[in-house]
Design an enzyme around this catalytic site. Sequence first.
Site, short mmCIF file in Angstrom:
data_model
loop_
_atom_site.label_atom_id
_atom_site.label_comp_id
_atom_site.label_asym_id
_atom_site.label_seq_id
_atom_site.Cartn_x
_atom_site.Cartn_y
_atom_site.Cartn_z
N HIS A 1 -1.38 1.16 7.49
CA HIS A 1 -1.91 1.16 6.12
C HIS A 1 -1.82 2.56 5.53
O HIS A 1 -2.14 3.55 6.19
CB HIS A 1 -3.37 0.70 6.14
CG HIS A 1 -3.96 0.51 4.77
ND1 HIS A 1 -3.40 -0.31 3.82
CD2 HIS A 1 -5.07 1.04 4.20
CE1 HIS A 1 -4.14 -0.27 2.72
NE2 HIS A 1 -5.15 0.54 2.93
N CYS B 1 0.84 -1.21 0.00
CA CYS B 1 0.00 0.00 0.00
C CYS B 1 0.87 1.26 0.00
O CYS B 1 0.46 2.30 -0.52
CB CYS B 1 -0.95 0.00 1.19
SG CYS B 1 -0.15 -0.14 2.80
#
Length: 486
Positions: free
Chosen positions: A434, A113
Amino acid sequence: MLTVSVKWQKEVFSNVEIDTSQTPYVFKCQLYDLTGVPPERQKIMVKGGLLKDDSDWSMLGVKQGQRLMMMGTADEIVKAPEKGPVFVEDLPEEEQVLSLGHSAGLFNLGNTCYMNSTIQCLHSVPELKSALIKYSQSGRSNDVDQSSHMLTVATSELFNDLDKSVKPVAPMQFWMLLRKKYPQFGQLHNGTFMQQDAEECWTQLLYTLSQSLRSVNASEIPDTVKALFGIDIVSRVHCQESGEESSETESIYALKCHISHEVNHLHEGLKHGLKSELEKASPALGRSAVYLKESCINGLPGYLTIQFVRFFWKRESNQKAKILRKVDYPLELDVYDFCSDDLRKKLDAPRQKLRDEEGKKLGLKGGEKSSNLKDNDVKMTEAEGSASNGSGESSVASSQDGVTTDTDKETHLTGIYDLVAVLTHKGRSADSGHYVAWVKQGSGKWIEYDDDNPLPQREEDITKLSGGGDWHMAYICMYKARSISM
């Protein structure tokens, strides 16, 4: 590395490679490219049942040359009726992208990510896309090493894939070449690729592109990346104890927003970031002394990048810890106060004309707020940043002296920037959590790129990503220069 064949419906795909150091989800992404069957719909028969995304290859007994059976339905574009209205689903894929209003998402290939969010932010810069297209067409120059060349070409191809696809893209070639060029992004923990720092990925990728996208042609910008992102800094370094003083100049790709208990707003953090203390040898005193370094901006880019310094090394836990403090940032950023006297003189006339044009507009529509200038309010030449602009063309070429030029008119920077992208981090450590990209489209709407799932967002919610808890908080902000014809 294993080679297998895969039978799906009536087709057989031979010589499909399996990288057993990666998760089966990456293998499913390869099959998605071959068959059009999304990973979540794939049912692949292996020893013990169906292949799971996080299975351990060593426990599955898959052998070299083995044939695997796959079931699943591919995405289909609905066929148009012979007569009647034309629906979006009936259009060719490139036209669907234009109708959709934003580019495709990126599959997460296993803690990637950080890479996906970096790509989505930089992909929103049309001048960078244009330079990459020219590079791919012109070929490698002799002074660029092979790994940099291949990563630059892969970046260009990935940008092109994002512009032409309505389905999520699997950035496998780019990821492989990024790891080859920078091995730290290939670190493994228990057989799984580790999460990495998005800021480091951003910095390394821009450095590579800056080496590749140089031009010896006098009619072109010599250093595209520096023109687009480079910030010229001039610093005064002085020692109060000895009275020694010197000046330094440097070019950087991002301003730092330092965060302390005194910082509540981006402006305050930038002010802290432009002042620092350093200890070095003093020739006058014959020993080490403390010097104060005061910096200011002496040249502005077309796109201003700001990094929020949220991570620091914590010895107790032996990892990067995160500062969760809330730091507000604006949709419109004015950096005039951080500029040198010389640069301010160059900005004064364009800023005055901007105010004059704004005043004229307010005279026509008095209810409008002066801070919310639109392209049609003033005849400004902005970098037309749109994720759906597949050609990557723009009328503006940025430079460091406050002046930009296009084919038939000259434009000037004003020191005012508009927010166009935010890269956020959710979690307590840079090496976990994330990353997500939030990108403004050419239409003015914002899209949240959470890997392969792009979602529209309201502009008023973008500035709420300022921190203060465990929710997504801004780590990197990218602002686009507002310039005006003179």
